[in-house]
Write a protein that holds these residues in place. Structure first.
Motif, PDB file in Angstrom:
ATOM      1  N   LEU B 186      13.545  -0.918  -4.114  1.00 11.16           N
ATOM      2  CA  LEU B 186      12.418  -0.737  -5.038  1.00 11.16           C
ATOM      3  C   LEU B 186      12.004  -2.108  -5.561  1.00 11.16           C
ATOM      4  O   LEU B 186      12.842  -2.880  -6.050  1.00 11.16           O
ATOM      5  CB  LEU B 186      12.857   0.165  -6.195  1.00 11.16           C
ATOM      6  N   SER B 187      10.713  -2.429  -5.433  1.00 11.74           N
ATOM      7  CA  SER B 187      10.242  -3.726  -5.929  1.00 11.74           C
ATOM      8  C   SER B 187       8.820  -3.609  -6.456  1.00 11.74           C
ATOM      9  O   SER B 187       8.274  -2.512  -6.539  1.00 11.74           O
ATOM     10  CB  SER B 187      10.345  -4.789  -4.831  1.00 11.74           C
ATOM     11  N   ASN B 188       8.240  -4.756  -6.826  1.00 10.10           N
ATOM     12  CA  ASN B 188       6.872  -4.734  -7.342  1.00 10.10           C
ATOM     13  C   ASN B 188       5.864  -5.138  -6.277  1.00 10.10           C
ATOM     14  O   ASN B 188       4.761  -5.580  -6.585  1.00 10.10           O
ATOM     15  CB  ASN B 188       6.753  -5.624  -8.582  1.00 10.10           C
ATOM     16  N   GLY B 189       6.257  -4.981  -5.020  1.00 11.28           N
ATOM     17  CA  GLY B 189       5.352  -5.263  -3.919  1.00 11.28           C
ATOM     18  C   GLY B 189       6.125  -5.073  -2.631  1.00 11.28           C
ATOM     19  O   GLY B 189       7.349  -5.145  -2.627  1.00 11.28           O
ATOM     20  N   GLY B 195       9.535  -9.554  -6.076  1.00  8.94           N
ATOM     21  CA  GLY B 195      10.613  -9.027  -6.896  1.00  8.94           C
ATOM     22  C   GLY B 195      11.461 -10.103  -7.539  1.00  8.94           C
ATOM     23  O   GLY B 195      11.298 -11.288  -7.250  1.00  8.94           O
ATOM     24  N   PRO B 196      12.358  -9.681  -8.424  1.00  8.84           N
ATOM     25  CA  PRO B 196      13.281 -10.627  -9.047  1.00  8.84           C
ATOM     26  C   PRO B 196      14.244 -11.176  -7.990  1.00  8.84           C
ATOM     27  O   PRO B 196      14.374 -10.593  -6.902  1.00  8.84           O
ATOM     28  CB  PRO B 196      14.007  -9.791 -10.097  1.00  8.84           C
ATOM     29  N   PRO B 197      14.914 -12.287  -8.278  1.00  6.62           N
ATOM     30  CA  PRO B 197      15.726 -12.973  -7.263  1.00  6.62           C
ATOM     31  C   PRO B 197      16.743 -12.077  -6.563  1.00  6.62           C
ATOM     32  O   PRO B 197      16.944 -12.197  -5.348  1.00  6.62           O
ATOM     33  CB  PRO B 197      16.444 -14.065  -8.070  1.00  6.62           C
ATOM     34  N   VAL B 199      16.577  -8.940  -5.844  1.00  4.88           N
ATOM     35  CA  VAL B 199      15.924  -8.053  -4.875  1.00  4.88           C
ATOM     36  C   VAL B 199      15.507  -8.842  -3.629  1.00  4.88           C
ATOM     37  O   VAL B 199      15.705  -8.392  -2.495  1.00  4.88           O
ATOM     38  CB  VAL B 199      14.708  -7.340  -5.522  1.00  4.88           C
ATOM     39  N   GLU B 219       7.284   0.438  -3.447  1.00  2.00           N
ATOM     40  CA  GLU B 219       6.818   0.280  -4.818  1.00  2.00           C
ATOM     41  C   GLU B 219       6.976   1.597  -5.568  1.00  2.00           C
ATOM     42  O   GLU B 219       7.322   2.616  -4.983  1.00  2.00           O
ATOM     43  CB  GLU B 219       5.349  -0.116  -4.807  1.00  2.00           C
ATOM     44  N   GLY B 220       6.673   1.567  -6.862  1.00  3.42           N
ATOM     45  CA  GLY B 220       6.761   2.770  -7.681  1.00  3.42           C
ATOM     46  C   GLY B 220       5.999   3.946  -7.094  1.00  3.42           C
ATOM     47  O   GLY B 220       6.429   5.100  -7.198  1.00  3.42           O
ATOM     48  N   LEU B 221       4.859   3.669  -6.466  1.00  6.28           N
ATOM     49  CA  LEU B 221       4.033   4.692  -5.817  1.00  6.28           C
ATOM     50  C   LEU B 221       4.826   5.541  -4.833  1.00  6.28           C
ATOM     51  O   LEU B 221       4.564   6.735  -4.659  1.00  6.28           O
ATOM     52  CB  LEU B 221       2.960   4.036  -4.931  1.00  6.28           C
ATOM     53  N   ILE B 223       7.891   6.451  -4.802  1.00  6.20           N
ATOM     54  CA  ILE B 223       8.901   7.388  -5.309  1.00  6.20           C
ATOM     55  C   ILE B 223       8.358   8.819  -5.268  1.00  6.20           C
ATOM     56  O   ILE B 223       8.962   9.679  -4.628  1.00  6.20           O
ATOM     57  CB  ILE B 223       9.408   6.960  -6.702  1.00  6.20           C
TER      58      ILE B 223
END
Lengths: 349, 349
Positions: B186-189, B195-197, B199, B219-221, B223
């Protein structure tokens, strides 16, 4: 008269929708002036084809902009006069009071950090968004709450969370007319000791602060319920939450997309179900909002969705003007000044 | 014959539901044996009032247990023979193959870490849960995906995310019958650098690993859409996501709770809407699942919801037996052994 610097480039639909939004606004709102920032060779012919009030529109020409495929940092390095940077420059020069853009969020944050500067004591910017809620909020009974950060700052310190809470409170007060919005930290339990260290530490500071209406921690459950007006979290989680809500909206729309079903629902007066779906769709529809504020800078910066049409751009300009006329930035400055001196914290990017 | 150690204490309904679940199971499933762990003074009279097969039920007596108000670490220190610890001890002694509990998750993790030990190379436990999805999964067309961690490990390193991906894949394969579940971070893209390091680093390792079907970032979508079978994230985010889904289920149930509306929907054959709501409710209903696995230990540990009734307890025991009979733990061990030697990483709690 409030003047808005509108970055006309970088949205998914090019300058067409931005110029159309500003043209409509020039007629609808005599108290606003919009400076169209972008390529005059494109903006000029667009204006020629539209009805507008020339006394309330002007153009700042720059041929460069940050496109959807560009890496913001590189684009700004290659052309320091990209349209979003010029829009920020107009505000820095005092020729406009707020920035609106439908272009890259990253570019807006970079340009604002360089040209506008951050509110003293605020170390990171936060992007805020509205999320649909069951409970209503504020004097107008809005069916949504504010969530921040949704992607500007991936890794947050406790100090960042505290400043985000202060900024979210000030913005909600300025825009919703709710003087004391209830603000909470997102955690994995309501108890003050729950959550990762930065959330626990932020809770302790906010509980003592007194400048905002701090409601403690909320859990994931409270996001759709809408137990509070402003939910504060780091940018990585906020982004996941926001996109999850978009995804759920799409799934529900899929379930409800059968025209036959929709029609019958309405005819039968099954308003609870129909209006529930309608409400979720409406809240998911960025067009109705007028954009997400990028908080933390000395003047308002409003990010309209990349897909924005002219109506959404006009709404974003109205929201920007409302924020510029409020004492939001001073409220944040005052509250941040009362914070304890920050200790050295471990902070990521 | 597979033997399950069932912690009968600590659930919201006391030993009543656990004992009833085990009693029913003793008749339904001749291939299982359940050891009821808890206060014999309470368990005995309960059994006397029920129909069960005495050849398939036994009791391990201990008067102590971790209650919902107890701090797990303190309760385990005060009474090393609390029921969850005794259940784990039975497995450590080789007298049972899996643990089931409706009591405190924290206590189960602590007791399992002390008595069962972690799979070699696995540093943190992960709690997995199912989430409702629009897309179907596996050979049975399950309308849900697996999400982990949902709260066992709040702050994760890249190594933790990699082991969670391996464990989630092995568990989904064991339980759903899907040999190669698609696993994503799960990430922001979706891009590998997003994502954070931790991830970004986990993505790089998983992309090279080849042991599991790694589908990259979601992404969140994704889920609610259910683009993949297993979604991997840290315990803090996972907890927020899971509770948000519970909250959304409740809001939808509220919208649909009008009996008049429900009846009309069914009568009119608006099955898409009705079945959509029904599906969401069913997936939100923990009773149907049989619990969430706590992954990372050398034998299966299944956490049933605190609110579990007898049917849910019986389901949890069936799932535990299925996991115990699979080669899940060996699959994880094999994949973890192939991981690059971990560098020193900065890890939180």
């Amino acid at each position: 008269m409030t003047t808005i610097a509108l970055d006309c480039m970088g949205g998914d639909h090019g300058p067409q929708e931005a110029v159309a939004g500003a043209a409509a606004l020039s007629i609808e709102r005599p108290d606003l002036h919009t400076i169209l920032v972008g390529d005059a060779a494109q903006i000029g012919p667009l204006l020629d084809s539209m009805t507008y009030d020339p006394a309330r529109l002007s153009v700042r020409h720059t041929p460069h902009f940050v496109g959807p495929e560009d890496v913001p940092r590189e684009a700004l390095a290659a052309h320091p006069d990209v349209s979003i940077a010029e829009a920020c420059e107009l505000v820095a020069e005092g020729r406009a009071s707020a920035v609106v853009t439908a272009g890259s969020t990253g570019a807006a944050i970079l340009a604002a950090a360089r040209r506008l500067g951050r509110i003293p004591g605020v170390r990171r910017a936060a992007l805020a968004a509205v999320t649909p809620t069951e409970q209503r909020h504020g004097p107008h009974g809005d069916p949504f709450a504010l969530l921040l950060d949704v992607g500007a700052t991936l890794n947050v310190s406790s100090r960042d969370l505290v400043t985000f809470a202060i900024m979210g409170s000030a913005y909600a007060a300025a825009i919703s007319g709710n003087d004391r919005p209830r603000v909470a930290l997102l955690s994995n339990g309501t108890e003050s000791h729950k959550g990762p260290p930065e959330v626990v530490a932020a809770h302790a500071v906010l509980a003592e602060l007194g400048e905002i209406e701090f409601a403690g921690n909320v859990e994931g459950l409270d996001i759709p319920r809408g137990s509070v007006d402003v939910v504060v979290t780091g940018g990585f989680i906020g982004n996941v939450v926001l996109k999850m809500l978009e995804g759920i909206g799409e799934v529900i729309a899929d379930l409800a997309s059968d025209a036959y079903a929709r029609k019958f629902l309405w005819r039968l007066g099954l308003t609870m179900l129909s209006s529930g779906i309608k409400q979720i769709e409406a809240v998911m529809d960025w067009e109705s909002y007028g954009g997400a504020p990028i908080l933390g800078f000395c003047q308002p910066v409003i990010k309209a969705h990349g897909r924005s049409r002219s109506g959404a751009i006009a709404n974003a300009c109205k929201v920007a003007a409302k924020a510029a006329r409020s004492d939001m930035v001073r409220t944040v400055e005052r509250a941040v000044a009362r914070l304890p001196v920050p200790e050295e914290e471990e902070v990521g990017s």
